[in-house]
Design a protein around this motif. Structure first.
Motif, PDB file in Angstrom:
ATOM      1  N   TYR A 131       0.863  -1.194   0.000  1.00  0.00           N
ATOM      2  CA  TYR A 131       0.000   0.000   0.000  1.00  0.00           C
ATOM      3  C   TYR A 131       0.889   1.230   0.000  1.00  0.00           C
ATOM      4  O   TYR A 131       1.711   1.410   0.906  1.00  0.00           O
ATOM      5  CB  TYR A 131      -0.887  -0.013   1.259  1.00  0.00           C
ATOM      6  CG  TYR A 131      -1.998   1.025   1.291  1.00  0.00           C
ATOM      7  CD1 TYR A 131      -3.312   0.655   1.091  1.00  0.00           C
ATOM      8  CD2 TYR A 131      -1.728   2.368   1.538  1.00  0.00           C
ATOM      9  CE1 TYR A 131      -4.344   1.596   1.138  1.00  0.00           C
ATOM     10  CE2 TYR A 131      -2.741   3.308   1.571  1.00  0.00           C
ATOM     11  CZ  TYR A 131      -4.047   2.915   1.383  1.00  0.00           C
ATOM     12  OH  TYR A 131      -5.062   3.849   1.428  1.00  0.00           O
ATOM     13  N   GLU A 132       0.750   2.064  -1.038  1.00  0.00           N
ATOM     14  CA  GLU A 132       1.467   3.341  -1.048  1.00  0.00           C
ATOM     15  C   GLU A 132       0.690   4.342  -0.205  1.00  0.00           C
ATOM     16  O   GLU A 132      -0.418   4.734  -0.570  1.00  0.00           O
ATOM     17  CB  GLU A 132       1.602   3.882  -2.472  1.00  0.00           C
ATOM     18  CG  GLU A 132       2.700   3.239  -3.285  1.00  0.00           C
ATOM     19  CD  GLU A 132       2.943   3.979  -4.598  1.00  0.00           C
ATOM     20  OE1 GLU A 132       2.617   5.184  -4.681  1.00  0.00           O
ATOM     21  OE2 GLU A 132       3.447   3.347  -5.545  1.00  0.00           O
ATOM     22  N   ASP A 316      -2.590   2.481  -4.339  1.00  0.00           N
ATOM     23  CA  ASP A 316      -2.122   1.851  -5.578  1.00  0.00           C
ATOM     24  C   ASP A 316      -0.599   1.780  -5.609  1.00  0.00           C
ATOM     25  O   ASP A 316       0.091   2.769  -5.319  1.00  0.00           O
ATOM     26  CB  ASP A 316      -2.631   2.642  -6.783  1.00  0.00           C
ATOM     27  CG  ASP A 316      -2.450   1.902  -8.093  1.00  0.00           C
ATOM     28  OD1 ASP A 316      -2.236   0.672  -8.053  1.00  0.00           O
ATOM     29  OD2 ASP A 316      -2.532   2.541  -9.147  1.00  0.00           O
ATOM     30  N   VAL A 317      -0.073   0.590  -5.933  1.00  0.00           N
ATOM     31  CA  VAL A 317       1.379   0.422  -6.036  1.00  0.00           C
ATOM     32  C   VAL A 317       1.758   0.629  -7.508  1.00  0.00           C
ATOM     33  O   VAL A 317       1.449  -0.180  -8.371  1.00  0.00           O
ATOM     34  CB  VAL A 317       1.825  -0.966  -5.523  1.00  0.00           C
ATOM     35  CG1 VAL A 317       1.702  -1.013  -4.004  1.00  0.00           C
ATOM     36  CG2 VAL A 317       1.008  -2.105  -6.126  1.00  0.00           C
ATOM     37  N   ARG A 318       2.444   1.732  -7.790  1.00  0.00           N
ATOM     38  CA  ARG A 318       2.674   2.187  -9.155  1.00  0.00           C
ATOM     39  C   ARG A 318       4.017   1.675  -9.683  1.00  0.00           C
ATOM     40  O   ARG A 318       5.061   2.230  -9.384  1.00  0.00           O
ATOM     41  CB  ARG A 318       2.603   3.711  -9.194  1.00  0.00           C
ATOM     42  CG  ARG A 318       1.263   4.281  -8.697  1.00  0.00           C
ATOM     43  CD  ARG A 318       1.343   5.770  -8.455  1.00  0.00           C
ATOM     44  NE  ARG A 318       2.324   6.092  -7.410  1.00  0.00           N
ATOM     45  CZ  ARG A 318       2.781   7.320  -7.169  1.00  0.00           C
ATOM     46  NH1 ARG A 318       2.361   8.333  -7.903  1.00  0.00           N
ATOM     47  NH2 ARG A 318       3.659   7.530  -6.203  1.00  0.00           N
ATOM     48  N   HIS A 319       3.963   0.632 -10.481  1.00  0.00           N
ATOM     49  CA  HIS A 319       5.180  -0.018 -10.968  1.00  0.00           C
ATOM     50  C   HIS A 319       6.066   0.939 -11.761  1.00  0.00           C
ATOM     51  O   HIS A 319       7.294   0.891 -11.634  1.00  0.00           O
ATOM     52  CB  HIS A 319       4.806  -1.235 -11.819  1.00  0.00           C
ATOM     53  CG  HIS A 319       4.340  -2.408 -11.023  1.00  0.00           C
ATOM     54  ND1 HIS A 319       5.082  -3.569 -10.854  1.00  0.00           N
ATOM     55  CD2 HIS A 319       3.199  -2.603 -10.314  1.00  0.00           C
ATOM     56  CE1 HIS A 319       4.420  -4.419 -10.105  1.00  0.00           C
ATOM     57  NE2 HIS A 319       3.274  -3.866  -9.756  1.00  0.00           N
ATOM     58  N   ASP A 320       5.462   1.801 -12.576  1.00  0.00           N
ATOM     59  CA  ASP A 320       6.271   2.694 -13.396  1.00  0.00           C
ATOM     60  C   ASP A 320       7.055   3.683 -12.549  1.00  0.00           C
ATOM     61  O   ASP A 320       8.223   3.983 -12.833  1.00  0.00           O
ATOM     62  CB  ASP A 320       5.389   3.437 -14.399  1.00  0.00           C
ATOM     63  CG  ASP A 320       4.264   4.234 -13.746  1.00  0.00           C
ATOM     64  OD1 ASP A 320       3.836   3.878 -12.625  1.00  0.00           O
ATOM     65  OD2 ASP A 320       3.804   5.224 -14.354  1.00  0.00           O
ATOM     66  N   ASP A 347      -0.112  -6.165  -4.954  1.00  0.00           N
ATOM     67  CA  ASP A 347      -1.431  -5.532  -4.869  1.00  0.00           C
ATOM     68  C   ASP A 347      -2.477  -6.409  -4.182  1.00  0.00           C
ATOM     69  O   ASP A 347      -3.680  -6.209  -4.336  1.00  0.00           O
ATOM     70  CB  ASP A 347      -1.914  -5.126  -6.268  1.00  0.00           C
ATOM     71  CG  ASP A 347      -2.132  -6.332  -7.184  1.00  0.00           C
ATOM     72  OD1 ASP A 347      -1.956  -7.484  -6.727  1.00  0.00           O
ATOM     73  OD2 ASP A 347      -2.468  -6.122  -8.372  1.00  0.00           O
ATOM     74  N   HIS A 348      -2.015  -7.364  -3.395  1.00  0.00           N
ATOM     75  CA  HIS A 348      -2.888  -8.352  -2.757  1.00  0.00           C
ATOM     76  C   HIS A 348      -4.041  -7.723  -1.976  1.00  0.00           C
ATOM     77  O   HIS A 348      -5.160  -8.250  -1.992  1.00  0.00           O
ATOM     78  CB  HIS A 348      -2.037  -9.224  -1.820  1.00  0.00           C
ATOM     79  CG  HIS A 348      -2.812 -10.248  -1.052  1.00  0.00           C
ATOM     80  ND1 HIS A 348      -3.221 -11.444  -1.610  1.00  0.00           N
ATOM     81  CD2 HIS A 348      -3.259 -10.258   0.235  1.00  0.00           C
ATOM     82  CE1 HIS A 348      -3.895 -12.148  -0.700  1.00  0.00           C
ATOM     83  NE2 HIS A 348      -3.925 -11.453   0.419  1.00  0.00           N
TER      84      HIS A 348
END
Length: 372
Positions: A131-132, A316-320, A347-348
């Motif tokens: 979690y961001e 949201d965990v933002r991969h970019d 993102d579980h």
């Protein structure tokens, strides 16, 4: 930028038979008090806390119950954590590495910066960011509002102040983004004194100051108008990300952890919905940052910007974005091996975290506001 609760109801059992008999005996004041409590709890969409035993979730954060971490305060004020059967126990890491608390199992969840997560992965620790918490940098590079500089590149040849040595790395990284060499500027360590920081800018001893959200507010407290020239690509870097041991995800405390993230996301949304209601909650819980209400409001609004997600998904965990951080750490030699975002982002919990009715939350915030 670098973190009025409703009084909790007892959680150790409801009224005894003797208490009920006493009420029936004519204690009207007590009847009215209990009725008011039940009415308020119903309006906020939660049952009285005595109806359940709360389980502690141990969370390591850099700050206590603080305006910068308003979702916790809002969630406790509106009873969201309590609804999930949770009491949040904040753990102060002190001078020890935050990652050590996760590795040793001393906390369920720890707030980590990207570099801590990435370095831990390179060293063989299996931690996942689930979690961001903050979707933007907690630091900034502040110049006078009247300064014509539009970017850090315009400050080449000047002296730039840093609040402390911990801010040097951010400045060097930002200079690199702006195409400016460390040799192109002079760096001066100024300390945390608000009058000194403000005076250094006003008298042009420094062209800019590198610091955290608290330093931004400190400078503003001196009636100085400032703006941030941190390179935009650095401004969206995540901060204070909730991480867990990978082997704890989906484990025996799964329901409790799911409840924590759902309550946190719901609380973040509630805290962003109505500034006046959120201000009332944090003023009571964190009075030290509200001696001056105008500055407290500036602080809260800055914190809200940090907790506001890029899109609709809270946490949201933002991969970019994380890939950009990894690439930058690799370029400056902070890491030597390749680190994949798939190994550190998970993102579980995001679907269950965001499973709440926003209209219902808005009604609950309004109910709280009406009771103020």
């Amino acid at each position: 930028m670098p973190t009025c609760s409703v009084k909790g109801l007892p959680s150790d059992g409801g009224p005894t038979n003797a208490s009920e008999k006493s009420l029936k005996g004519g204690d009207d004041d007590m009847k009215k008090t209990l009725a008011a409590i039940v009415t308020a709890a119903t309006a906020l969409g939660s049952a009285p806390a005595w109806a359940q035993d709360l389980q502690e979730v141990d969370v390591l954060t850099p700050l206590p119950r603080h305006t910068a971490w308003f979702p916790l305060i809002v969630g406790e004020a509106l009873g969201y954590f309590e609804e999930e059967g949770i009491a949040v126990n904040l753990v102060n890491g002190g001078d020890l590495p935050a990652t050590a608390f996760l590795e040793n199992g001393q906390v369920d969840i720890a707030a980590l910066d990207p570099s801590e997560v990435i370095l831990a992965e390179e060293r063989g620790f299996d931690f996942d960011v689930v979690y961001e918490v903050m979707h933007g940098a907690v630091e900034g590079i502040f110049v006078l509002e009247s300064n014509p500089a539009e970017s850090l590149a315009d400050l080449a040849g000047t002296t730039i102040g840093i609040v402390g040595e911990s801010d040097r790395g951010l400045l060097l990284s930002a200079l690199g983004h702006a195409g400016v060499s460390e040799d192109d500027v002079t760096i001066a360590v100024l300390g945390e004194s608000a009058p000194l920081l403000a005076n250094s800018l006003q008298t042009e001893q420094v062209s800019a100051i590198v610091g955290a959200i608290s330093d931004f507010v400190a400078i503003r407290s001196q009636d100085i108008q400032i703006k941030d020239v941190l390179p935009p690509e650095m401004g969206n870097q995540p901060a204070n990300n909730f991480a867990m041991r990978a082997d704890a995800i989906g484990g025996e405390n799964e329901e409790l952890v799911q409840g924590f993230f759902n309550a946190w996301a719901k609380s973040a949304y509630a805290g962003l919905h109505d500034l006046e209601a959120t201000r009332a909650m944090v003023m009571e819980a964190d009075p030290e940052n509200w001696v001056n209400e105008d500055l407290g409001t500036i602080f809260l609004e800055a914190a809200q910007d940090l907790h506001r997600p890029d899109g609709e998904v809270f946490g949201d965990v933002r991969h970019d974005v994380w890939q950009g951080v990894i690439d930058e750490m690799s370029e400056v030699g902070m890491i030597e091996s390749e680190v994949s975002t798939d190994e550190i982002l998970n993102d579980h919990y995001l679907e269950t975290a965001n499973d709440f009715d926003r209209a219902e939350v808005e009604e609950e915030v309004q109910a709280y506001k009406d009771s103020m």
